[in-house]
Design a protein around this motif. Structure first.
Motif, short mmCIF file in Angstrom:
data_model
loop_
_atom_site.label_atom_id
_atom_site.label_comp_id
_atom_site.label_asym_id
_atom_site.label_seq_id
_atom_site.Cartn_x
_atom_site.Cartn_y
_atom_site.Cartn_z
N SER A 17 16.40 25.39 -6.05
CA SER A 17 15.26 25.95 -6.75
C SER A 17 14.65 27.27 -6.38
N THR A 18 14.99 27.65 -5.25
CA THR A 18 14.17 29.03 -4.76
C THR A 18 15.08 29.97 -5.76
N ALA A 19 16.42 29.64 -5.77
CA ALA A 19 17.21 30.97 -6.64
C ALA A 19 16.78 30.67 -7.85
N LEU A 20 16.58 29.66 -8.40
CA LEU A 20 15.97 29.61 -9.78
C LEU A 20 14.49 30.31 -9.98
N PHE A 21 13.59 29.99 -8.95
CA PHE A 21 12.20 30.64 -8.78
C PHE A 21 12.49 32.38 -8.89
N MET A 22 13.31 32.76 -8.14
CA MET A 22 13.81 34.07 -7.89
C MET A 22 14.35 34.75 -9.43
N ALA A 23 15.27 34.12 -10.17
CA ALA A 23 15.49 34.35 -11.11
C ALA A 23 14.76 34.31 -12.40
N ARG A 24 13.75 33.14 -12.31
CA ARG A 24 12.79 33.22 -13.19
C ARG A 24 11.75 34.48 -13.17
N GLN A 51 5.85 27.74 -13.18
CA GLN A 51 6.47 27.43 -11.86
C GLN A 51 5.71 28.01 -10.66
N ALA A 52 5.63 27.41 -9.55
CA ALA A 52 5.23 27.71 -8.44
C ALA A 52 5.97 27.29 -7.12
N MET A 53 5.87 28.34 -6.17
CA MET A 53 6.59 27.82 -4.91
C MET A 53 5.53 28.03 -3.86
N THR A 54 5.53 27.01 -2.98
CA THR A 54 4.64 27.16 -1.69
C THR A 54 5.28 26.98 -0.55
N THR A 55 4.82 27.59 0.66
CA THR A 55 4.97 27.21 1.95
C THR A 55 4.05 26.41 2.65
N ASP A 56 4.22 26.15 3.86
CA ASP A 56 3.25 25.47 4.90
C ASP A 56 1.97 26.18 4.92
N MET A 101 2.84 12.80 6.86
CA MET A 101 2.85 13.02 5.44
C MET A 101 2.94 14.43 5.20
N GLN A 102 1.88 15.13 5.92
CA GLN A 102 1.62 16.52 5.69
C GLN A 102 2.86 17.40 6.41
N LEU A 103 3.61 16.65 7.37
CA LEU A 103 4.69 17.67 8.54
C LEU A 103 5.60 17.51 7.30
N VAL A 104 6.07 16.66 6.28
CA VAL A 104 7.08 16.82 5.53
C VAL A 104 6.78 17.33 4.18
N GLY A 105 5.45 17.97 3.87
CA GLY A 105 5.33 18.81 2.93
C GLY A 105 4.35 18.21 1.74
N TYR A 106 3.70 17.24 2.08
CA TYR A 106 2.63 16.51 0.93
C TYR A 106 1.68 17.51 0.26
N ASP A 107 1.14 18.53 1.34
CA ASP A 107 0.17 19.14 0.89
C ASP A 107 0.91 20.35 0.12
N MET A 108 2.24 20.98 0.43
CA MET A 108 2.98 21.92 -0.46
C MET A 108 3.10 21.57 -1.76
N ALA A 109 3.51 20.22 -1.61
CA ALA A 109 3.79 19.64 -3.13
C ALA A 109 2.64 19.69 -3.91
N LYS A 110 1.48 18.97 -3.54
CA LYS A 110 0.30 18.96 -4.30
C LYS A 110 -0.25 20.17 -4.77
N GLU A 111 -0.22 21.22 -3.77
CA GLU A 111 -0.67 22.57 -4.09
C GLU A 111 0.32 23.33 -5.31
N ALA A 112 1.56 23.07 -5.16
CA ALA A 112 2.51 23.79 -6.12
C ALA A 112 2.18 22.96 -7.40
N ALA A 113 2.21 21.87 -7.49
CA ALA A 113 1.97 20.81 -8.67
C ALA A 113 0.61 21.42 -9.33
N ALA A 156 9.33 24.90 2.43
CA ALA A 156 9.14 25.62 1.10
C ALA A 156 9.14 24.19 0.01
N CYS A 157 8.38 24.49 -1.10
CA CYS A 157 8.21 23.45 -2.23
C CYS A 157 8.37 24.34 -3.41
#
Length: 393
Positions: free
Chosen positions: A85-92, A244-249, A260-272, A384-385
């Protein structure tokens, strides 16, 4: 900003390690399928982004040179499990900015059996700080890295909200019911929640073997084009990337003291949040979701991170059948990573493949009736999310 059209998608059946073609052949085939689906020749592609995790530099060129050698820029991408999805993000981005009109995103992975591990052991790991935080939060000696992270996140949810272990088993059983209808999925055998609960225990009270996705080999690709190129070539414009959105920690990853935060819960929440805000819609408008269920535990917590249900309500969401056909939002109609498999570099683009077909109405036995709005969530630790919203035009 130019509209971004998903002109073509391609995916090859996923396979167990040792049973697949070599990585470059999988990448070549996926790219050819996407180009054929778009009705375009490789000479139309202006740039390509190629994602994989386990491979030497310029594996992307190794794969695409067999599709064509036109001298275009080929960028190799590695962002752990969110690589595709990072490749897709860059292409978009290249299309949306107006810089280019036709870009190819490809992902593939040739994996080995067994748990994921570091390749380079003579230098600091990118996970050093994550491992240290996990050691502080979880007492699980001998549990492999990925299992410890995501099992720990599920355990956190269980402790916070009283979520029973069989909630994860129900997620896995649902995945198998969906995968039964997907000819490209690796595991198509239907299992019940009882089957999952009675399977081999790999972390007592936290996880059985069937709650984890298997190492998998595979390839997938997408061709993205601008509206003007679609008009010029007579390409259908049914499916577009609306946001589309991409977030990191952020600091909360380590400071929250929560697996839950260590595995990206907040990354996902913010990207959404960014995606919903950009598109002017909410989770209640979604028809279908492909999310990153590397473990049943991550699917459960991601329901809440994406706003598919309220915090602490994932158990009810599952019990009410709101995550499947006939419910509120069909999640992972493909069978997800749990049943379809998880070739790291290909996963994000395989999600794109499924959702594009859903919105075209060509998904066959996995079709969600009347699907018009689709959400994709792809997560990589380290981290990354990427969250992508597709709409049928």
């Amino acid at each position: 900003m130019s509209d971004v059209i998903v002109a073509g998608v391609g995916m090859i059946p996923f396979a167990k390690p040792g049973a697949s073609a070599p990585y470059h052949e999988m990448g070549t085939e996926a790219a050819r399928l996407a180009l054929a689906d778009a009705g375009l020749g490789y000479e139309t592609i202006e740039q390509a982004y190629v994602g994989y995790v386990y491979g030497d530099s310029t594996c992307g060129q190794r794969a695409l040179y067999h599709v064509g050698m036109t001298g275009i820029p080929i960028v190799n991408v590695n962002n752990n499990c969110s690589t595709g999805s990072t490749a897709l993000f860059m292409a978009r981005q290249m299309i949306a900015s107006g810089a280019l009109d036709c870009v190819l995103a490809v992902g593939f992975e040739q994996m080995k059996p067994g748990a994921l591990g570091s390749v380079y052991t003579d230098r600091p790991s990118a996970f050093e700080e994550f491992d240290a935080a996990a050691d502080q939060l979880i007492d699980a000696p001998g549990i492999p890295l990925a299992l410890r992270y995501f099992g720990g996140a599920g355990l956190s949810h269980m402790k916070k909200y009283g979520t029973p272990l069989d909630a994860f088993a129900k997620v896995r059983a649902k995945a198998s019911r969906h995968a039964r209808n997907n000819p490209l999925a690796l595991f198509r055998k239907e299992v019940t929640a009882d089957d999952v609960m009675n399977d081999q225990v790999i972390w007592p009270g936290v996880m059985t073997r069937l709650m984890a996705c298997p190492p998998t080999c595979g390839g997938a690709a997408a061709v993205l084009v601008s509206e003007r190129l679609a008009d010029r070539h007579g390409i259908g414009k049914q499916v577009r990337i609306a946001a589309q959105a991409m977030t990191t920690d952020t600091a909360s990853t380590f400071k929250a003291g929560d697996m839950m935060q260590l595995v990206g819960y907040d990354m996902a929440k913010e990207a959404a949040r960014r995606v919903y805000e950009s598109a002017g819609i909410g989770p209640e408008d979604l028809d279908v979701v492909e999310l990153h269920d590397c473990f049943a535990h991550n699917e459960l917590i991601t329901y809440e991170a994406l706003g598919l249900c309220g915090e602490g309500e994932a158990g009810k969401f599952i019990n009410d059948g709101d995550n499947t056909y006939g419910g509120r939002i069909v999640t992972n109609p493909s069978g997800g990573l749990l049943s379809k498999g998880h070739p790291l570099g290909a996963t994000g683009l395989a999600q794109c493949y499924e959702l594009t077909r859903q919105l075209r109405g060509t998904a066959g036995p996995t079709q969600v009736e009347g699907a018009k709005v689709a959400l994709q969530h792809n997560l990589g630790l380290g981290g990354a999310c990427v969250v992508t919203l597709y709409q049928r035009h």
